[in-house]
Design a protein around this motif. Structure first.
Motif, PDB file in Angstrom:
ATOM      1  N   LEU A   1      23.541 -32.006  -0.367  1.00 16.00           N
ATOM      2  CA  LEU A   1      24.636 -31.250  -0.974  1.00 16.00           C
ATOM      3  C   LEU A   1      25.731 -30.992   0.051  1.00 16.00           C
ATOM      4  O   LEU A   1      26.921 -31.017  -0.254  1.00 16.00           O
ATOM      5  CB  LEU A   1      24.119 -29.920  -1.523  1.00 16.00           C
ATOM      6  N   LEU A   2      25.284 -30.795   1.263  1.00 12.70           N
ATOM      7  CA  LEU A   2      26.254 -30.554   2.340  1.00 12.70           C
ATOM      8  C   LEU A   2      27.100 -31.808   2.597  1.00 12.70           C
ATOM      9  O   LEU A   2      28.301 -31.744   2.827  1.00 12.70           O
ATOM     10  CB  LEU A   2      25.497 -30.143   3.607  1.00 12.70           C
ATOM     11  N   TYR A   3      26.382 -32.972   2.496  1.00 10.51           N
ATOM     12  CA  TYR A   3      27.086 -34.223   2.830  1.00 10.51           C
ATOM     13  C   TYR A   3      27.806 -34.840   1.631  1.00 10.51           C
ATOM     14  O   TYR A   3      28.520 -35.821   1.784  1.00 10.51           O
ATOM     15  CB  TYR A   3      26.082 -35.246   3.373  1.00 10.51           C
ATOM     16  N   ALA A   4      27.598 -34.325   0.458  1.00  9.32           N
ATOM     17  CA  ALA A   4      28.176 -34.966  -0.737  1.00  9.32           C
ATOM     18  C   ALA A   4      29.687 -35.138  -0.680  1.00  9.32           C
ATOM     19  O   ALA A   4      30.210 -36.221  -0.989  1.00  9.32           O
ATOM     20  CB  ALA A   4      27.780 -34.167  -1.985  1.00  9.32           C
ATOM     21  N   PRO A   5      30.428 -34.092  -0.264  1.00  6.76           N
ATOM     22  CA  PRO A   5      31.889 -34.314  -0.184  1.00  6.76           C
ATOM     23  C   PRO A   5      32.249 -35.443   0.773  1.00  6.76           C
ATOM     24  O   PRO A   5      33.162 -36.246   0.513  1.00  6.76           O
ATOM     25  CB  PRO A   5      32.407 -32.971   0.316  1.00  6.76           C
ATOM     26  N   LEU A   6      31.497 -35.520   1.881  1.00  7.98           N
ATOM     27  CA  LEU A   6      31.773 -36.605   2.834  1.00  7.98           C
ATOM     28  C   LEU A   6      31.477 -37.953   2.210  1.00  7.98           C
ATOM     29  O   LEU A   6      32.254 -38.908   2.344  1.00  7.98           O
ATOM     30  CB  LEU A   6      30.917 -36.411   4.101  1.00  7.98           C
ATOM     31  N   ARG A   7      30.350 -38.023   1.531  1.00  6.87           N
ATOM     32  CA  ARG A   7      30.002 -39.305   0.903  1.00  6.87           C
ATOM     33  C   ARG A   7      31.049 -39.696  -0.140  1.00  6.87           C
ATOM     34  O   ARG A   7      31.393 -40.856  -0.287  1.00  6.87           O
ATOM     35  CB  ARG A   7      28.634 -39.200   0.221  1.00  6.87           C
ATOM     36  N   ARG A   8      31.543 -38.695  -0.847  1.00  4.48           N
ATOM     37  CA  ARG A   8      32.522 -38.998  -1.886  1.00  4.48           C
ATOM     38  C   ARG A   8      33.812 -39.560  -1.275  1.00  4.48           C
ATOM     39  O   ARG A   8      34.400 -40.506  -1.785  1.00  4.48           O
ATOM     40  CB  ARG A   8      32.826 -37.733  -2.685  1.00  4.48           C
ATOM     41  N   ARG A   9      34.191 -38.976  -0.168  1.00  2.61           N
ATOM     42  CA  ARG A   9      35.411 -39.489   0.470  1.00  2.61           C
ATOM     43  C   ARG A   9      35.200 -40.923   0.974  1.00  2.61           C
ATOM     44  O   ARG A   9      36.079 -41.762   0.866  1.00  2.61           O
ATOM     45  CB  ARG A   9      35.818 -38.578   1.626  1.00  2.61           C
ATOM     46  N   ILE A  10      34.028 -41.146   1.508  1.00  5.13           N
ATOM     47  CA  ILE A  10      33.737 -42.524   1.968  1.00  5.13           C
ATOM     48  C   ILE A  10      33.825 -43.480   0.779  1.00  5.13           C
ATOM     49  O   ILE A  10      34.453 -44.540   0.834  1.00  5.13           O
ATOM     50  CB  ILE A  10      32.333 -42.590   2.608  1.00  5.13           C
ATOM     51  N   ALA A  11      33.184 -43.056  -0.308  1.00  4.63           N
ATOM     52  CA  ALA A  11      33.188 -43.922  -1.492  1.00  4.63           C
ATOM     53  C   ALA A  11      34.601 -44.146  -1.993  1.00  4.63           C
ATOM     54  O   ALA A  11      34.978 -45.257  -2.404  1.00  4.63           O
ATOM     55  CB  ALA A  11      32.327 -43.293  -2.580  1.00  4.63           C
ATOM     56  N   GLY A  12      35.395 -43.107  -1.917  1.00  3.08           N
ATOM     57  CA  GLY A  12      36.778 -43.236  -2.381  1.00  3.08           C
ATOM     58  C   GLY A  12      37.553 -44.240  -1.562  1.00  3.08           C
ATOM     59  O   GLY A  12      38.308 -45.061  -2.110  1.00  3.08           O
ATOM     60  N   GLU A  13      37.350 -44.227  -0.278  1.00  2.52           N
ATOM     61  CA  GLU A  13      38.072 -45.189   0.579  1.00  2.52           C
ATOM     62  C   GLU A  13      37.604 -46.616   0.304  1.00  2.52           C
ATOM     63  O   GLU A  13      38.411 -47.547   0.244  1.00  2.52           O
ATOM     64  CB  GLU A  13      37.852 -44.849   2.060  1.00  2.52           C
ATOM     65  N   GLU A  14      36.301 -46.762   0.112  1.00  3.67           N
ATOM     66  CA  GLU A  14      35.802 -48.129  -0.132  1.00  3.67           C
ATOM     67  C   GLU A  14      36.249 -48.633  -1.496  1.00  3.67           C
ATOM     68  O   GLU A  14      36.551 -49.815  -1.666  1.00  3.67           O
ATOM     69  CB  GLU A  14      34.288 -48.152   0.008  1.00  3.67           C
ATOM     70  N   LEU A  15      36.325 -47.723  -2.439  1.00  2.00           N
ATOM     71  CA  LEU A  15      36.833 -48.128  -3.745  1.00  2.00           C
ATOM     72  C   LEU A  15      38.314 -48.509  -3.639  1.00  2.00           C
ATOM     73  O   LEU A  15      38.767 -49.492  -4.239  1.00  2.00           O
ATOM     74  CB  LEU A  15      36.659 -46.992  -4.751  1.00  2.00           C
ATOM     75  N   ALA A  16      39.050 -47.756  -2.853  1.00  6.43           N
ATOM     76  CA  ALA A  16      40.474 -48.081  -2.676  1.00  6.43           C
ATOM     77  C   ALA A  16      40.628 -49.460  -2.055  1.00  6.43           C
ATOM     78  O   ALA A  16      41.500 -50.244  -2.456  1.00  6.43           O
ATOM     79  CB  ALA A  16      41.142 -47.014  -1.795  1.00  6.43           C
ATOM     80  N   ALA A  17      39.758 -49.765  -1.101  1.00  8.67           N
ATOM     81  CA  ALA A  17      39.809 -51.096  -0.483  1.00  8.67           C
ATOM     82  C   ALA A  17      39.510 -52.163  -1.524  1.00  8.67           C
ATOM     83  O   ALA A  17      40.156 -53.226  -1.559  1.00  8.67           O
ATOM     84  CB  ALA A  17      38.815 -51.174   0.677  1.00  8.67           C
ATOM     85  N   ALA A  18      38.555 -51.885  -2.366  1.00 10.28           N
ATOM     86  CA  ALA A  18      38.210 -52.857  -3.410  1.00 10.28           C
ATOM     87  C   ALA A  18      39.384 -53.059  -4.363  1.00 10.28           C
ATOM     88  O   ALA A  18      39.671 -54.171  -4.806  1.00 10.28           O
ATOM     89  CB  ALA A  18      36.972 -52.390  -4.172  1.00 10.28           C
ATOM     90  N   ARG A  19      40.050 -51.952  -4.705  1.00  8.49           N
ATOM     91  CA  ARG A  19      41.228 -52.064  -5.571  1.00  8.49           C
ATOM     92  C   ARG A  19      42.304 -52.932  -4.922  1.00  8.49           C
ATOM     93  O   ARG A  19      42.906 -53.782  -5.554  1.00  8.49           O
ATOM     94  CB  ARG A  19      41.819 -50.682  -5.824  1.00  8.49           C
TER      95      ARG A  19
END
Lengths: 509, 460
Positions: free
Chosen positions: B125-143
């Motif tokens: 739960l502590l790391y979830a925001p961090l993971r979400r940001r990572i996922a967001g950047e990787e999704l942006a790269a995919a886009r």
């Protein structure tokens, strides 16, 4: 002595005393000699301009070459940072020749009256040419030949940059009398060295004019002096004997007639000097090609082609002589005269004994030789005189093309359509023969006279080249201007046969 | 209890429709308009394609068809959905674990003891925001990569179209050569019929004519293969392949080159660099995450309920802490830092290549433009003059028909050079426009003799 005569005398002295060795000396020589010999007051400036033009031309070329050597010739040089030379204006050779000052414009042609007269003979007529003036100095007949570039017209519509003497090709006729002492100054205004060989004249070896063998060459700007005695009457020629291949191909040649000290009998009423030669000038070009060895396309009487040849006009009954000299680079010329039989009475080797003279209608004039034919003009009419080699009476015809003669008409139509679609303006030619092709009106290169003939009283005279007309008339009264076409007596001209005539003579057609 | 809303929010952010629209927004305006249609029903797409194919096809229409129907491009964009699903998975915290334990007494009649434990990794739960940001950047790269793929496809279509037009025009010049040599052959045939030339002359011209037909056949093959390449890029088959090509290569209009800003424009718009930036951002965040994970031991928390044999329930929390005795987490953290450094260097190298690609495209374009201008204003008129002068010489009987026709074929040769120059102009221009639109070109189509086209591809 009037002022002009004083000037002439002064000029003779100046020529004798000057041996120019540099360009300034050349100009001085031009100034002093031409003051007397030439009528034009602008000769000095013009000659200076000519000299300057000659001097500047190669310098300009070098400069242009040097400039181009520093710039990339790549058409995309700008894209990769290089420099692209400014495009050169494209001009045809004819345009280029017309644009620059011609020798004739720069140097006033020596169209001046004879300085002295020689009444010991009847001067020969030079169709399309003239005779070299002379001056008697202490019993010596003094001439001045100037070897120089000349702008020459073979006939209307065809001019070239040629080389000649005193503004013309062939050079002017030199006339003298057997036993005359002559002194002939030769000034070289060519871009290269030259000499003058007095062809067939018996003289001292040192005066024979063979570069390297009997004299050193006359370098550009120099004036040489030749002096000798015409020991024998005869018909001779003069021409260069240094780089003669180039210089003669460009027109440097002339004739000499040495009249007998005791006039021949019966008296010769009228004489003509005719120099035979041949040239190669591609249609659209404006300079004879000295490299040509075979495919000559302009064959000339006195450097002119028909219809640019002046007719030979004589009074009926006159005894006439024609002096032929042939300095064609490679060809002999069988000159045929219509309407007459003549006798060849002399060569450049001397007179032919009467016992050896035979009647003839064609005189074969070898290259490097003279023939003198004599006849009595007792047949009125316009009589063709021409070289009997058929290609020598054609103007600028090429020989490396397909022979379409006899091609089927439907084939011609098909080809005209097919090739015309690819090359608009194309038309098959020659399939029915080549007569009258100059009247087809097809566009041809500028400054060219391909297949050109001349107008005659019955239509086109379908010949060119070495062709002229002997016009024998009655009652000229000493006026030898062209009398026009011969008026044939009634019933003496060939015409179409009528059906009744054919029938009467049993001819079925 | 806040886990689910967080997860739903994340899913909502990365839904397929939103991803497509976000991807489309990255494209140039023209491509945006054309990709709108992709979301229409398949029937509408086919109708639109048929409508475009019914009239002579130009480059614009070809690109539109490709963007709405190309299976290759569809596959590329569908791949984005796959990446999206992966990223959704990665973005969610570890699922809670429910454990039920029942203990039955072997003797007696006591009720079984039950232990129910709902546990989860508290530190997730502590790391979830961090993971979400990572996922967001990787999704942006995919886009970004998906948008780049759209541009690549449109570029490929335009290149193929230009090459097809050029092949068609080159084939037409060979038609003219064949006609010219046929005229030469028929001329010699007519001359032989007239008895003026031997059979050798006819045979020579006939051989030349037949050789030209062979060359024409090759040119026709080039046209057919050019069409096939477009069919693949446009996704056409069967009756759809009967379309007609609209016109020749167009006369170039003026293209203003802003020389000073070429490199900066290429850098600013580079899809490769943008994707790499997103990747770097993701890596940086991943590195931070791993460092945090190394510093903070994994904490498990659970709520445990236990019922004893007498039926009494007890409830209490369970907390566990992973002791970093053996796996301290420093290894993955250092690896992440190293990988980040590697990718940073690659980013710098990529920027160098993007700048170079912009300059190289500029060189190719300017040279092609100069070459086209030279061919059209100098070479062609020169050959036209040769033909015109040859006709005059022919009229003057100084030159034969066969030589005249050779001059005409020399002119055709110059016309072929003009076609090739115009083709190379458009290829170079497309390449330059592609680089300035943000995509490097893999393997330039503008051939330079003596130089191997080995331009680096996009670093993704």
């Amino acid at each position: 002595m009037d002022q002009s005569k004083k000037d002439r005398d002064a000029s003779l002295g100046a020529v004798e005393s000057v041996e120019p060795t540099d360009s300034l000396a050349v100009v001085r020589e031009v100034r002093t000699s031409r003051r007397g010999w030439l009528a034009g007051a602008s000769a000095l400036a013009a000659a200076t301009l000519a000299k300057r033009a000659l001097a500047q031309a190669p310098a300009h070329d070098h400069a242009a070459h040097a400039a181009s050597a520093t710039a990339s010739e790549s058409p995309t040089a700008r894209a990769t940072g290089g420099e692209t030379p400014a495009p050169r204006a494209r001009r045809s050779p004819a345009d280029a020749a017309a644009a620059r000052p011609t020798p004739r414009e720069l140097i006033v042609p020596p169209q001046f009256d004879p300085i002295d007269r020689d009444d010991r003979y009847v001067p020969a007529v030079v169709p399309n040419g003239r005779t070299l003036p002379f001056r008697m100095v202490n019993g010596v007949k003094v001439f001045h030949l100037i070897a120089e570039p000349v702008r020459h017209a073979f006939c209307e519509g065809m001019e070239v940059e040629a080389w000649g003497y005193n503004g013309t090709t062939p050079g002017p006729l030199i006339e003298a009398v057997e036993g005359d002492r002559v002194r002939i100054y030769v000034t070289n205004r060519l871009p290269e060295a030259t000499t003058v060989h007095w062809h067939a004249v018996i003289l001292e070896a040192g005066m024979d004019g063979v570069g390297g063998l009997t004299q050193r060459n006359i370098e550009p700007g120099e004036t040489f002096r030749y002096e000798f005695t015409f020991r024998s009457a005869g018909t001779y020629m003069y021409h260069p004997h240094w780089d003669e291949m180039t210089q003669m191909a460009l027109g440097m040649m002339g004739m000499m007639i040495v009249h007998p000290r005791r006039p021949a009998t019966p008296r010769i009423d009228r004489q003509f000097a005719l120099m035979l030669s041949e040239w190669q000038v591609r249609p659209g070009a404006a300079r004879p090609n000295p490299l040509a060895m075979n495919d000559f396309n302009l064959v000339t009487f006195n450097s002119r082609v028909f219809p640019g040849t002046e007719p030979l006009v004589v009074e009926k009954g006159q005894r006439i002589r024609m002096h032929f000299g042939n300095l064609s680079p490679m060809d002999h010329h069988p000159v045929h005269l219509h309407g007459y039989a003549f006798r060849t009475v002399a060569t450049d080797g001397g007179p032919i004994p009467p016992s050896a003279q035979v009647p003839d209608t064609t005189s074969l004039v070898p290259t490097g030789a003279c023939r003198v034919v004599e006849l009595v003009a007792d047949h009125l009419g316009d009589w063709a005189m021409h070289c009997h080699m058929t290609h020598h009476v054609m103007n600028q015809m090429g020989h490396d093309l397909e022979n379409t003669l006899g091609m089927a008409r439907d084939r011609v139509r098909q080809l005209d359509r097919r090739i015309g679609a690819q090359v608009p303006g194309y038309m098959t030619m020659m399939q029915d023969g080549m007569g009258g092709m100059s009247e087809m009106g097809m566009p041809t290169p500028g400054n060219s006279i391909p297949m050109r003939g001349g107008a005659g009283p019955f239509g086109l005279i379908d010949m060119g080249g070495m062709f002229t007309i002997l016009k024998v008339r009655q009652g000229l009264g000493g006026n030898y201007a062209d009398p026009g076409w011969f008026a044939h007596p009634e019933g003496t001209v060939a015409r179409a046969a009528t059906p009744s005539e054919l029938s009467a003579d049993g001819i079925e057609v | 209890m806040r886990i689910e809303p967080l997860a739903l929010l994340l899913v909502g952010c990365v839904s397929s429709a939103a991803t497509f629209d976000d991807t489309r927004a990255l494209l140039p305006r023209e491509a945006q308009v054309q990709t709108v249609a992709r979301r229409a029903p398949a029937e509408e797409l086919s109708a639109r394609a048929r409508q475009l194919l019914a009239r002579p096809l130009d480059a614009q229409a070809a690109v539109e068809i490709a963007l709405v129907t190309s299976p290759a491009l569809q596959a590329e964009l569908a791949g984005l959905d796959v990446a999206l699903a992966d990223l959704i998975t990665m973005s969610r915290p570890t699922n809670p674990e429910l454990e039920v334990e029942a203990m039955f007494a072997r003797e007696g009649d006591e009720e079984p003891e039950l232990t129910i434990e709902l546990g989860f990794v508290l530190s997730d739960l502590l790391y979830a925001p961090l993971r979400r940001r990572i996922a967001g950047e990787e999704l942006a790269a995919a886009r970004v990569n998906a948008a780049g793929a759209v541009l690549d496809h449109a570029y490929a279509v335009r290149v193929a179209f230009v090459e097809l037009q050029a092949a068609q025009m080159l084939k037409q010049t060979l038609d003219a050569v064949v006609a010219s040599l046929r005229a030469s052959w028929e001329l010699t045939e007519a001359l032989r019929e007239a008895g003026n030339v031997p059979g050798l002359d006819v045979a020579q011209q006939y051989a030349l004519y037949e050789e030209s037909r062979l060359a024409l056949a090759q040119a026709e093959l080039a046209v057919a293969l050019g069409r096939e390449r477009l069919h693949v890029l446009l996704g056409l088959a069967g009756e759809e392949t009967g379309w007609e090509l609209a016109g020749d290569l167009p006369v170039p209009d003026e293209l203003a080159l802003e020389e000073d800003s070429l490199e900066s424009r290429a850098l600013d718009r580079s899809f490769e660099l943008l994707a790499q930036r997103h990747r770097l951002e993701a890596l940086a965040r991943r590195s931070g995450l791993l460092r945090s994970m190394a510093a903070i031991p994994e904490v498990h928390a659970a709520l445990s309920a236990e019922r004893n044999g007498e039926g009494a329930w007890a409830l209490g929390p369970v907390v566990g802490v992973q002791l970093p005795v053996f796996a301290t987490g420093q290894g993955p953290a250092r690896a992440a830092v190293a990988k980040l450094e590697v990718e940073q260097h690659r980013y710098a190298e990529l920027a160098v290549r993007v700048r170079s690609a912009a300059r190289a495209a500029r060189h190719r374009f300017v040279t092609a433009r100069e070459r086209l201008s030279f061919v059209e204003t100098t070479l062609l008129p020169a050959r036209q003059a040769v033909l015109a002068e040859s006709l005059l010489q022919y009229n003057a009987m100084a030159l034969g028909v066969l030589t005249l026709l050779q001059a005409q074929r020399d002119l055709i040769g110059a016309q072929r050079a003009a076609v090739e120059a115009r083709r190379d102009y458009w290829l170079a221009r497309l390449e330059l426009e592609q680089v300035l639109a943000g995509r490097m070109v893999e393997g330039s189509r503008v051939e330079v003799p003596g130089f191997e086209n080995a331009e680096p591809a996009g670093g993704h």
